[in-house]
Design a protein around this motif. Structure first.
Motif, short mmCIF file in Angstrom:
data_model
loop_
_atom_site.label_atom_id
_atom_site.label_comp_id
_atom_site.label_asym_id
_atom_site.label_seq_id
_atom_site.Cartn_x
_atom_site.Cartn_y
_atom_site.Cartn_z
N LEU A 1 0.83 -1.20 0.00
CA LEU A 1 0.00 0.00 0.00
C LEU A 1 0.87 1.25 0.00
CD1 LEU A 1 -2.83 1.22 0.13
CD2 LEU A 1 -2.70 1.09 2.63
N LYS A 2 1.93 1.23 0.81
CA LYS A 2 2.85 2.36 0.84
C LYS A 2 3.48 2.59 -0.53
CE LYS A 2 7.07 4.05 3.10
NZ LYS A 2 8.15 3.73 4.07
N ALA A 3 3.86 1.49 -1.18
CA ALA A 3 4.48 1.61 -2.50
C ALA A 3 3.48 2.15 -3.51
CB ALA A 3 5.00 0.25 -2.95
N ALA A 4 2.22 1.71 -3.42
CA ALA A 4 1.21 2.12 -4.39
C ALA A 4 0.78 3.57 -4.22
CB ALA A 4 0.00 1.21 -4.28
N GLU A 5 0.98 4.12 -3.03
CA GLU A 5 0.52 5.47 -2.75
C GLU A 5 1.59 6.53 -2.96
OE1 GLU A 5 -0.98 5.18 1.23
OE2 GLU A 5 -2.99 4.59 0.56
N GLY A 6 2.67 6.17 -3.62
CA GLY A 6 3.71 7.15 -3.93
C GLY A 6 3.17 8.23 -4.83
N PRO A 7 3.91 9.30 -4.97
CA PRO A 7 3.45 10.45 -5.76
C PRO A 7 3.11 10.10 -7.20
CG PRO A 7 5.77 10.69 -5.13
CD PRO A 7 5.24 9.55 -4.36
N GLY A 8 3.77 9.13 -7.75
CA GLY A 8 3.50 8.72 -9.12
C GLY A 8 2.64 7.49 -9.23
N GLY A 9 2.01 7.08 -8.11
CA GLY A 9 1.25 5.84 -8.10
C GLY A 9 2.18 4.64 -7.94
N PRO A 10 1.66 3.45 -8.14
CA PRO A 10 2.50 2.25 -7.97
C PRO A 10 3.69 2.25 -8.92
CG PRO A 10 0.18 1.66 -8.18
CD PRO A 10 0.29 3.11 -8.54
N PRO A 11 4.86 1.79 -8.46
CA PRO A 11 5.99 1.62 -9.39
C PRO A 11 5.58 0.70 -10.54
CG PRO A 11 6.68 1.27 -7.11
CD PRO A 11 5.19 1.36 -7.09
N GLU A 12 6.27 0.82 -11.65
CA GLU A 12 5.86 0.13 -12.88
C GLU A 12 5.68 -1.38 -12.68
OE1 GLU A 12 4.72 -0.98 -16.57
OE2 GLU A 12 4.75 1.05 -15.70
N LYS A 13 6.62 -2.04 -12.02
CA LYS A 13 6.52 -3.49 -11.89
C LYS A 13 5.35 -3.89 -11.00
CE LYS A 13 11.49 -4.12 -12.51
NZ LYS A 13 12.76 -4.57 -11.89
N LEU A 14 5.06 -3.10 -9.98
CA LEU A 14 3.91 -3.38 -9.14
C LEU A 14 2.61 -3.07 -9.88
CD1 LEU A 14 2.75 -4.22 -6.42
CD2 LEU A 14 3.09 -1.88 -5.61
N ARG A 15 2.62 -2.01 -10.67
CA ARG A 15 1.43 -1.66 -11.45
C ARG A 15 1.03 -2.79 -12.40
NH1 ARG A 15 3.18 2.68 -13.61
NH2 ARG A 15 2.34 4.12 -12.05
N ARG A 16 2.04 -3.44 -12.98
CA ARG A 16 1.74 -4.56 -13.88
C ARG A 16 1.03 -5.69 -13.16
NH1 ARG A 16 6.27 -7.13 -15.70
NH2 ARG A 16 4.92 -8.26 -17.14
N VAL A 17 1.41 -5.94 -11.92
CA VAL A 17 0.74 -6.97 -11.13
C VAL A 17 -0.73 -6.61 -10.94
CG1 VAL A 17 0.65 -8.09 -8.86
CG2 VAL A 17 2.87 -7.66 -9.95
N PHE A 18 -0.99 -5.37 -10.53
CA PHE A 18 -2.36 -4.93 -10.32
C PHE A 18 -3.15 -4.91 -11.63
CE2 PHE A 18 -0.67 -2.27 -6.54
CZ PHE A 18 -0.77 -3.38 -5.70
N ASP A 19 -2.52 -4.46 -12.71
CA ASP A 19 -3.22 -4.35 -13.98
C ASP A 19 -3.72 -5.70 -14.49
OD1 ASP A 19 -2.82 -1.65 -14.01
OD2 ASP A 19 -1.21 -1.66 -15.51
N HIS A 20 -3.01 -6.76 -14.11
CA HIS A 20 -3.42 -8.11 -14.55
C HIS A 20 -4.36 -8.79 -13.55
CE1 HIS A 20 -1.15 -8.60 -18.27
NE2 HIS A 20 -0.24 -7.83 -17.71
N GLY A 21 -4.79 -8.05 -12.54
CA GLY A 21 -5.75 -8.61 -11.59
C GLY A 21 -5.17 -9.60 -10.61
#
Length: 242
Positions: free
Chosen positions: A165-185
């Motif tokens: 949650l801390k990583a996802a709430e950064g100023p730019g949103g989740p870091p790219e590698k974490l965003r990919r995890v979320f984007d794929h559900g």
């Protein structure tokens, strides 16, 4: 019964969009931060002449290291795309890779019959499995061990959610590698505090050793701090054969 279509497609999509570059998946840590220290915990209990099966092997980074510790190493994963990546990455052909749905009991038993008693390495698979599938995943570990095999299982704890949650709430949103995890559900850190040990006991496994650790990720927070996710590890045997 097998893994749900949605879950299977989520993993196929993730691995299809993952390049061959080491560390592109957020959990694709260098073995020095994963299977090396994990093997040091398992090896005092394990017969290295038995094969080791890496459950949820992904692109095979850890499987290739395990092949240096055991006479035979087999990596299995739900995703066909992951297995293709693993085979391409294994240029020295030190390991074997095949697609396997851990929820498919007949397929798991067939693997057990082909390999005999095996050691098992499983890193962070139960916590992201669908809740209804987690007992079958734990059962696959028990099935593969037979009488002589030993397992190393490490799973994220609920405390990992706060780190993510801390990583996802950064100023730019989740870091790219974490965003990919979320984007794929995909849903990391989904298991409750005592769910994993309860599941392991319920399928007839006994804990030979356990402890707390952290799983190093290949992504960092905006301040440069590496994302390390709290986890718990277990060395296991079949309770009726130990």
């Amino acid at each position: 019964m097998d893994a749900s279509r949605r879950y299977r497609e989520a993993w196929e999509g993730f691995w299809r969009e993952t390049s061959d570059a080491p560390g592109e998946a957020i959990w694709d840590s260098d073995p020095a931060l994963a299977s090396v220290p994990h093997s040091e915990l398992l090896l005092p209990y394990a017969d290295v002449s038995l094969p080791v099966v890496d459950l949820g092997c992904g692109n095979g980074t850890q499987t290739r290291y395990l092949a240096t510790c055991f006479d035979r190493a087999v990596g299995v994963d739900l995703s066909h795309a992951a297995i293709e990546l693993a085979r391409r990455a294994d240029t020295a052909k030190v390991a074997e890779f095949e697609q396997l749905d851990l929820v498919d009991h007949d397929a798991v038993r067939a693997l057990r019959e082909r390999l005999g008693d095996t050691n098992v390495y499983m890193r962070a698979v139960i916590h992201q499995s669908e809740p209804q599938d987690r007992p079958a995943v734990a059962g696959a570990v028990a099935e593969l061990l037979g009488g002589r095999g030993r397992a190393f299982v490490v799973e994220l704890t609920p405390a990992s959610k706060a780190v993510l949650l801390k990583a996802a709430e950064g100023p730019g949103g989740p870091p790219e590698k974490l965003r990919r995890v979320f984007d794929h559900g995909l849903k990391p850190a989904g298991a409750a505090e005592e769910e994993v040990p309860d599941l392991l006991r319920a399928v007839g496994l006994t804990v030979l050793a356990t402890g707390d650790t952290a799983l190093a990720q290949t992504e960092r927070l905006p301040d440069g701090t590496r994302i390390d996710l709290p986890a718990r590890w277990f060395v296991l045997a079949r309770a009726d054969r130990a």
